[in-house]
Write an enzyme that holds these catalytic residues in place. Structure first.
Site, PDB file in Angstrom:
ATOM      1  N   ASN A  23      48.459  41.140  40.560  1.00 20.42           N
ATOM      2  CA  ASN A  23      48.946  42.137  41.522  1.00 20.42           C
ATOM      3  C   ASN A  23      47.843  42.718  42.398  1.00 20.42           C
ATOM      4  O   ASN A  23      48.136  43.427  43.366  1.00 20.42           O
ATOM      5  CB  ASN A  23      49.689  43.265  40.806  1.00 20.42           C
ATOM      6  CG  ASN A  23      48.815  43.979  39.802  1.00 20.42           C
ATOM      7  OD1 ASN A  23      48.528  43.406  38.754  1.00 20.42           O
ATOM      8  ND2 ASN A  23      48.395  45.200  40.094  1.00 20.42           N
ATOM      9  N   TYR A 171      32.193  45.812  27.389  1.00 18.86           N
ATOM     10  CA  TYR A 171      32.728  44.927  28.433  1.00 18.86           C
ATOM     11  C   TYR A 171      31.943  43.611  28.464  1.00 18.86           C
ATOM     12  O   TYR A 171      32.532  42.522  28.516  1.00 18.86           O
ATOM     13  CB  TYR A 171      32.658  45.601  29.800  1.00 18.86           C
ATOM     14  CG  TYR A 171      33.083  44.688  30.924  1.00 18.86           C
ATOM     15  CD1 TYR A 171      34.422  44.430  31.161  1.00 18.86           C
ATOM     16  CD2 TYR A 171      32.134  44.067  31.740  1.00 18.86           C
ATOM     17  CE1 TYR A 171      34.811  43.565  32.183  1.00 18.86           C
ATOM     18  CE2 TYR A 171      32.517  43.213  32.766  1.00 18.86           C
ATOM     19  CZ  TYR A 171      33.860  42.971  32.986  1.00 18.86           C
ATOM     20  OH  TYR A 171      34.238  42.114  33.980  1.00 18.86           O
TER      21      TYR A 171
END
Length: 301
Positions: A23, A171
């Site tokens: 998206n 991360y």
């Protein structure tokens, strides 16, 4: 590969592509270019309203389906419904990811959120879709790595980063694990004689919606750093080229890793990227695979 652009992508007519996190950012550009070249693209997104808005911007055949990679139940439901409607899938782009700031957060299943989303969700998804991928003549799985994987280390006694948590380090570990997964998947596919290939890509430093957010909690100094970051990063359309190349270019081999060529792999034309020694170690691949199977309850190959 020299000077490769999305305009050089071969036609994708008749192919079904699944792009996670489609998206916005890299995922949206990937979905847009695949659809533009004729693929039917499944936008696999957590927020279906955002996915529908993205689909309206794409010129081509698309559909939007809900997928929350941080919830293994959502991954299983998505894969089961998709396999019924699309028994043959030609391309899976494991693009979605989260970058956290601040304190440690966990997923609905109790895993550190970045590891859950970036690694375990995609591990389970790929395994659950393996049969539909195997039904395609030349299927590919593309896993999205990062240059941060080179400075990371996997502590198998603390994969969920419960000790001395730092969001940026967690991360990096998630992206190292993603890279290890993509390479180990390639080894196992080849050993099984599978026609599927597993390849990897990273975008260098790319100007996505995460760029300013990474600094917004730091006040005025953070805003200055964000402006500097915008100067140092490349546009998302260029950052997407390595994964589009991995997904579509003729002659790509399983286990290859693509990224930008210039300035320490931060920007520039598409080239083969460098792996850290830990990422390329088959023993690390075997350990991560065993851990991921146990954590997700997903077994394959």
């Amino acid at each position: 590969m020299t000077g490769w652009t999305a305009d050089r992508m071969p036609g994708q007519q008749g192919r079904v592509a699944v792009v996670t996190g489609a998206n916005s950012g890299l995922g949206l550009v990937t979905a847009t270019e695949l659809a533009r070249r004729g693929a039917h693209v499944v936008l696999a997104v957590r927020d279906t309203a955002a996915g529908e808005r993205a689909a309206r911007r794409i010129d081509g055949s698309t559909e939007v389906r809900e997928l929350d990679l941080a919830r293994l139940g959502s991954v299983r439901a998505f894969a089961a419904k998709l396999a019924v409607d699309h028994p043959v899938i030609d391309l899976l782009v494991n693009n979605a990811g989260v970058v956290l700031l601040g304190p440690r957060r966990t997923s609905a299943d109790g895993f550190e959120l970045q590891f859950a989303t970036n690694v375990l969700g995609h591990f389970a998804l790929t395994g659950l879709l393996l049969g539909t991928l195997a039904a395609a003549p030349e299927a590919r799985v593309v896993s999205l790595s990062s240059i941060t994987h080179k400075n990371a280390h996997l502590d198998f006694a603390d994969l969920m980063s419960e000790r001395g948590y730092r969001a940026s380090a967690a991360y990096g570990r998630s992206k190292l694990a993603t890279t290890v997964f993509g390479l180990e998947l390639d080894r196992r596919l080849r050993a099984a004689g599978s026609p599927i290939i597993s390849v990897l890509a990273h975008p260098g430093l790319t100007r996505t919606n995460l760029t300013p957010r990474a600094f917004e909690h730091r006040g005025r100094p953070g805003r200055l750093l964000a402006r500097l970051g915008l100067l140092l990063t490349q546009p998302v359309e260029r950052g997407t080229l390595p994964q589009l190349y991995a997904a579509t270019a003729p002659g790509v081999r399983g286990g290859q890793f693509f990224g930008p060529a210039g300035l320490g792999e931060t920007r520039g034309r598409v080239t083969e990227a460098r792996l850290s020694r830990e990422a390329a170690d088959p023993a690390t691949g075997e350990r991560l695979w065993a851990a991921a199977e146990e954590l997700t309850g997903t077994s394959y190959l």
